[in-house]
Design an enzyme around this catalytic site. Structure first.
Site, short mmCIF file in Angstrom:
data_model
loop_
_atom_site.label_atom_id
_atom_site.label_comp_id
_atom_site.label_asym_id
_atom_site.label_seq_id
_atom_site.Cartn_x
_atom_site.Cartn_y
_atom_site.Cartn_z
N ASP A 67 0.72 -1.23 0.06
CA ASP A 67 0.06 0.12 0.04
C ASP A 67 0.95 1.22 0.12
O ASP A 67 2.17 1.26 0.16
CB ASP A 67 -0.99 0.03 1.19
N ASP A 136 -8.04 -1.73 14.20
CA ASP A 136 -9.39 -1.77 13.47
C ASP A 136 -9.78 -3.02 12.75
O ASP A 136 -10.83 -2.98 12.11
CB ASP A 136 -9.87 -0.49 12.88
N HIS A 138 -7.78 -3.76 9.95
CA HIS A 138 -7.55 -3.52 8.28
C HIS A 138 -6.19 -4.28 8.06
O HIS A 138 -5.46 -4.63 9.26
CB HIS A 138 -7.34 -2.22 7.91
N GLU A 143 -9.72 -0.52 5.04
CA GLU A 143 -10.45 -0.39 6.19
C GLU A 143 -11.85 -1.12 6.37
O GLU A 143 -12.23 -1.57 5.45
CB GLU A 143 -10.81 1.15 6.35
C1 F6R Z 1 0.88 -0.95 6.08
C2 F6R Z 1 -0.04 -1.97 6.43
C3 F6R Z 1 -1.02 -1.76 7.69
C4 F6R Z 1 -0.17 -2.17 8.88
C5 F6R Z 1 -1.10 -1.93 10.16
C6 F6R Z 1 -0.18 -2.17 11.47
O1 F6R Z 1 1.72 -1.41 4.98
O2 F6R Z 1 -0.22 -2.81 5.71
O3 F6R Z 1 -1.85 -2.61 7.42
O4 F6R Z 1 0.38 -3.46 8.60
O5 F6R Z 1 -1.42 -0.61 10.07
O6 F6R Z 1 0.78 -1.23 11.58
P1 F6R Z 1 1.83 -1.41 12.51
O7 F6R Z 1 2.51 -2.72 12.23
O8 F6R Z 1 2.46 -0.29 12.62
O9 F6R Z 1 1.17 -1.74 14.02
#
Ligand code: F6R
Length: 261
Positions: A67, A136, A138, A143
């Site tokens: 992403d 949440d 995702h 989302e």
């Molecule tokens: C970012 C991604 C997001 C993160 C998620 C958790 O490339 O794919 O889904 O994996 O927001 O983020 P952290 O690991 O920083 O808690």
């Protein structure tokens, strides 16, 4: 779905890095899909150490981004392109040509999204996709209530995700973009192996809903239940709300080593 409970983030990183190494020994030009954020960093550190020690040759590996923020200027240190180059591509000694990702600064975002889905398919598809999980639920930046069949597209971040990610922007939520490009859930499900790493108590509820809750667009990560080869690696804190934790522990303890993840 396989759930592996490890002691801590370092152990999770080591376990997953070994799985990537095994894949690269079998397929030297494997396409590895990478997530950003804090969770996967122990994986990248462990894999880099394996490459440095000669335990695995990653010189043929290809890296695909999951992403990207929309609207950050090219080269911004927190653009996910910059992060992946910094944390994965360069430490592994790879050339930028081994890396592919969506263009978050494109004038035509729609075309950039479609082009990225086509590029992933043309590259033969992702062999192993690393995932983190948002508080949440995702995955990527899909989302809650994202279509479970979605393709790469633009999404709007929830307030919660912008709060969670402000730590990468000097703690200032105003600097966190509202929009992102993310591989869709349908796109992610096309990878041959999905490996999600979640650590810390803050992820426990999202992990429990992902693994043991119903398949629901409200919890995008629950789409892993649809995948024939999905592995969820969690530390003790992130596993703390799993009802069948003892079963997962016993199953993994009895698993023959040759099977890998
Ligand atoms: C970012 C991604 C997001 C993160 C998620 C958790 O490339 O794919 O889904 O994996 O927001 O983020 P952290 O690991 O920083 O808690």
């Amino acid at each position: 779905m396989e759930v592996v409970i490890v002691q801590d983030a370092t152990a999770g990183g080591e376990l997953i890095a070994e799985s990537i190494a095994t894949l690269l020994r079998r397929k030297r030009d494997a396409l590895i899909g990478v997530a950003t954020g804090s969770s996967p960093l122990p994986i990248y550190q462990a894999l880099t150490a394996k490459v440095a020690s000669g335990a695995v040759d990653a010189s043929g590996a290809r890296i695909a981004q999951l992403d990207e923020y929309v609207g950050l200027p090219a080269g911004h240190p927190e653009s996910y392109r910059s992060v992946v180059l910094r944390e994965v591509v360069r430490p592994l000694g790879l050339d930028e040509s081994a890396f592919m990702g969506p263009d978050g600064s494109a004038d035509d975002i729609l075309a950039a999204c479609e082009a990225y889905d086509r590029a992933l398919a043309a590259a033969g598809g992702v062999d192993l996709q690393l995932l983190g999980i948002g508080t949440d639920g995702h995955i990527g930046f899909n989302e809650p209530v994202s279509s479970l069949a979605s393709r790469t597209r633009i999404k709007t971040l929830t307030e919660q995700t912008r709060v969670d990610n402000a730590r990468f922007f000097e703690g200032d939520i105003e600097q966190v973009p509202h929009h992102v490009i993310t591989q869709g859930i349908g796109t992610i499900l096309e990878a041959r192996h999905l490996v999600l790493l979640a650590t810390g108590e803050g992820k426990a509820e999202a992990v429990a809903q992902t693994v043991e809750g119903p398949l629901a667009a409200l919890v995008p990560a629950s789409a892993l239940q649809l995948h024939p080869h999905a592995t969820v690696v969690v530390d003790e804190a992130a596993a703390s709300k799993l009802k069948l934790a003892d079963y997962y522990r016993a199953t993994f303890a009895a698993k023959p080593e040759w099977q890998g993840l």
